[in-house]
Design a protein around this motif. Sequence first.
Motif, short mmCIF file in Angstrom:
data_model
loop_
_atom_site.label_atom_id
_atom_site.label_comp_id
_atom_site.label_asym_id
_atom_site.label_seq_id
_atom_site.Cartn_x
_atom_site.Cartn_y
_atom_site.Cartn_z
N LYS A 178 -6.89 8.32 -5.61
CA LYS A 178 -6.41 8.28 -4.39
C LYS A 178 -5.74 7.19 -3.87
O LYS A 178 -5.96 6.01 -4.63
CB LYS A 178 -7.37 8.78 -3.18
CG LYS A 178 -8.18 9.77 -3.42
CD LYS A 178 -7.44 11.02 -3.29
CE LYS A 178 -8.32 12.28 -3.22
NZ LYS A 178 -7.61 13.60 -3.26
N ARG A 179 -4.66 7.46 -3.01
CA ARG A 179 -4.11 6.04 -2.52
C ARG A 179 -5.04 4.86 -1.99
O ARG A 179 -5.83 5.43 -1.31
CB ARG A 179 -2.99 6.32 -1.31
CG ARG A 179 -1.99 5.02 -1.18
CD ARG A 179 -1.16 5.52 0.15
NE ARG A 179 -0.22 6.55 -0.10
CZ ARG A 179 1.05 6.24 -0.76
NH1 ARG A 179 1.34 5.01 -1.11
NH2 ARG A 179 1.93 7.29 -1.11
N SER A 236 -6.64 1.81 -0.09
CA SER A 236 -6.74 1.47 1.54
C SER A 236 -6.22 0.09 1.48
O SER A 236 -6.39 -0.80 0.59
CB SER A 236 -8.14 1.77 2.22
OG SER A 236 -8.84 0.82 1.48
N ARG A 237 -5.56 -0.42 3.02
CA ARG A 237 -5.53 -1.67 3.07
C ARG A 237 -6.53 -2.63 3.05
O ARG A 237 -6.40 -3.61 2.55
CB ARG A 237 -4.83 -1.53 4.53
CG ARG A 237 -3.44 -0.78 4.83
CD ARG A 237 -3.13 -0.80 6.14
NE ARG A 237 -3.09 -2.07 7.00
CZ ARG A 237 -1.88 -2.28 7.61
NH1 ARG A 237 -0.99 -1.71 7.50
NH2 ARG A 237 -1.99 -3.50 8.12
N THR A 238 -7.63 -1.99 3.40
CA THR A 238 -8.81 -2.66 3.61
C THR A 238 -9.24 -3.03 2.02
O THR A 238 -9.79 -4.31 1.71
CB THR A 238 -10.14 -2.17 3.94
OG1 THR A 238 -9.84 -1.74 5.22
CG2 THR A 238 -11.41 -2.73 3.97
N VAL A 290 0.63 -1.18 0.01
CA VAL A 290 -0.01 -0.10 0.12
C VAL A 290 0.80 1.19 -0.02
O VAL A 290 0.53 2.40 -0.56
CB VAL A 290 -1.00 -0.06 1.27
CG1 VAL A 290 -1.73 1.55 1.37
CG2 VAL A 290 -1.99 -1.15 1.13
N THR A 330 -6.94 4.31 -6.31
CA THR A 330 -8.64 4.10 -6.40
C THR A 330 -9.04 4.66 -7.70
O THR A 330 -8.00 5.53 -8.48
CB THR A 330 -9.35 4.93 -5.23
OG1 THR A 330 -9.13 6.37 -5.68
CG2 THR A 330 -9.12 4.47 -3.99
#
Length: 300
Positions: A215-216, A218-220, A152, A211
Amino acid sequence: MLADFTRYLEAERRYSPLTVRNYRHDVEQFLAWLGVGDADFDPCRVTTEDIREWMLFRTEEGHLSAASMNREISSLRALFRWLLRTGAVSRDVTQPVASLRTSRRLPAFVPESRMSGIVSECEQDSEDFIRERNSLIVLLFYACGLRLAELVGIDRGDFSADYTSLRVRGKGDKERIVPILEFVREKILHYIGLIERQNICISPEKALFLTHKGKRISRTAVYRTVQEELDKAGVQGKKSPHVLRHTFATHLLNGGADMREIQELLGHASLQATQVYTHNSIAKLREIYAKAHPREKGGE
């Protein structure tokens, strides 16, 4: 006290935000069990017997597993070592406390025959940004043995100029360089080309995995992506980023890689952490031996 301890974990130990949060939570639970708050906590009054009673309470009343209890004890060890270092206590009351014995579970991994099909599917190029991103996530976990947080955290600038190596920021902010195989390099270049052609990221965001809004990720979202990709491929049992990391290490060992080389690629601080994969390798060796040995094949 807790605020200073937290700063020590962040600044000096350089633990991840998740680890810091877990350590602080464990200490807060211990203080609550003692019946004191942060402001009136006197560490000099805590005894080794208190620590052992806390362990008994957590395992019997809280139904904690041995592994979970050992993690909470690690939090208290970190606290009292820090208190000893700062002069707040004259001895470490956790030092005589032994960790609970845990059953050794072999790391889950995807068999080579199944992983080969997954890789072949991920290698196929398309103009679908999400499809390409998800394929590259799987490939990087498997081809580089990355941890979830490491993947990530990758920025596009972490690659070498020719995209043949990647600088990885691991636990404790330790950096290591991992090589990029040619088929993964081609996928990276295609994916970055998609970001540029489709204007996925028009902001200063430097992250590799984005995304659809730029945007970066997420881990989820990454965890869910791996679960979905492995489930779609028919993988049985546990499906997670760590399973792909285990698969990377197991396949390298079965292929003849040196243990210390695997340690370096995984970013393990000690060889002991890497040696767990020898169990999987021995299981594979036993299987080959059983099939190949003349006695097993019916000979004398």
